[in-house]
Design a protein around this motif. Structure first.
Motif, short mmCIF file in Angstrom:
data_model
loop_
_atom_site.label_atom_id
_atom_site.label_comp_id
_atom_site.label_asym_id
_atom_site.label_seq_id
_atom_site.Cartn_x
_atom_site.Cartn_y
_atom_site.Cartn_z
N GLN A 164 105.79 20.83 44.84
CA GLN A 164 104.80 21.26 45.82
C GLN A 164 103.41 21.32 45.20
OE1 GLN A 164 106.76 24.89 47.00
NE2 GLN A 164 107.96 23.87 48.58
N LEU A 165 103.32 21.80 43.98
CA LEU A 165 102.03 21.83 43.28
C LEU A 165 101.53 20.41 43.02
CD1 LEU A 165 102.49 24.76 40.76
CD2 LEU A 165 100.79 24.62 42.58
N CYS A 166 102.42 19.54 42.55
CA CYS A 166 102.02 18.15 42.30
C CYS A 166 101.56 17.46 43.57
CB CYS A 166 103.17 17.38 41.65
SG CYS A 166 103.51 17.87 39.96
N ALA A 167 102.22 17.73 44.69
CA ALA A 167 101.82 17.13 45.97
C ALA A 167 100.47 17.65 46.43
CB ALA A 167 102.89 17.42 47.03
N SER A 168 100.08 18.83 45.95
CA SER A 168 98.79 19.43 46.33
C SER A 168 97.71 19.21 45.28
CB SER A 168 98.97 20.94 46.52
OG SER A 168 99.92 21.20 47.50
N ALA A 169 97.96 18.35 44.31
CA ALA A 169 97.06 18.16 43.17
C ALA A 169 95.64 17.81 43.59
CB ALA A 169 97.61 17.09 42.24
N MET A 170 95.46 17.12 44.69
CA MET A 170 94.13 16.70 45.10
C MET A 170 93.37 17.78 45.89
SD MET A 170 94.28 14.05 43.44
CE MET A 170 92.64 13.47 43.73
N GLN A 171 94.02 18.87 46.21
CA GLN A 171 93.35 19.96 46.91
C GLN A 171 92.32 20.59 45.96
OE1 GLN A 171 93.85 20.70 50.15
NE2 GLN A 171 95.31 19.00 50.21
N PRO A 172 91.14 20.94 46.45
CA PRO A 172 90.09 21.48 45.57
C PRO A 172 90.53 22.67 44.72
CG PRO A 172 89.26 21.16 47.81
CD PRO A 172 90.72 20.86 47.85
N GLU A 173 91.32 23.57 45.29
CA GLU A 173 91.73 24.76 44.55
C GLU A 173 92.72 24.48 43.42
OE1 GLU A 173 93.93 24.97 48.59
OE2 GLU A 173 92.00 24.31 47.84
N PHE A 174 93.27 23.25 43.39
CA PHE A 174 94.23 22.90 42.34
C PHE A 174 93.70 21.89 41.33
CE2 PHE A 174 97.08 24.22 45.87
CZ PHE A 174 97.69 25.28 45.23
N LYS A 175 92.50 21.37 41.53
CA LYS A 175 91.95 20.33 40.65
C LYS A 175 91.89 20.78 39.19
CE LYS A 175 89.63 17.29 43.70
NZ LYS A 175 89.90 15.91 43.56
#
Length: 190
Positions: A164-175
């Motif tokens: 789930q974190l890898c799938a959200s990698a492009m979200q600003p809060e996870f960059k």
């Protein structure tokens, strides 16, 4: 240490009409053995012993993956909420289990036997007031399978949260985490 009632229940993998409010009321106030074996009979006995002896009670729900442990715990909590006539807390099981998606993301993984297998245990403590009405609950997890973070057997996966974190990698809060695709990050862990 005394061991009380033992109930062996089998998950039918379908809904059965044996868990509704009418069944709860049928078991409420009954003595153990007067009714058929049921999760509600175990819950009633624990509730009566708590009220009669003013002592904490424990119900252990154990079983294989997919056996229905979470559902049995939910039925038990609903039983307590109903028989204790907890008005605002009547859906305590919904409140406690609302944390399940987060808990499962961090503690569940795909195994060869189950796509959503719990790799941890849960301890749920239900608090009652002096009138034996539910006033709150607390859920703790334990025995997290830590080795799964860095190694997975063939055809198994890391914890769901990793993907789930890898799938959200492009979200600003996870960059700032510098996550990439799950396959790349999984290689870095080993």
């Amino acid at each position: 240490l005394a061991v009380g009632i033992i109930l062996v229940a089998i998950n039918p993998y379908k809904q059965l009409p044996i868990y509704g409010d009418a069944i709860i009321h049928a078991y409420s106030g009954q003595n153990m053995g007067d009714m058929d074996p049921h999760i509600f009979a175990v819950a009633e006995e624990a509730y009566k012993q708590m009220a009669r002896n003013n002592r904490n009670q424990s119900i252990i729900v154990s079983g294989e993956s997919g056996a229905g442990k979470t559902v049995s715990a939910r039925y038990t909590m609903r039983y307590f909420a109903t028989v204790s006539k907890s008005s605002s807390n009547a859906h305590v099981e919904d409140k406690v289990l609302a944390s399940n998606p987060i808990t499962e993301a961090v503690g569940n993984a795909k195994t060869t036997r189950n796509d959503n297998s719990s790799r941890f245990g849960k301890y749920t403590e239900i608090s009652f007031d002096r009138n034996y009405r539910i006033i709150g609950a607390n859920m703790r997890t334990y025995l997290l399978e830590k080795s799964r973070v860095v190694f997975q057997s063939e055809d198994e996966r890391n914890y769901h949260i990793f993907y789930q974190l890898c799938a959200s990698a492009m979200q600003p809060e996870f960059k700032h985490l510098k996550l990439g695709r799950s396959q790349e990050n999984n290689l870095l862990l080993t």
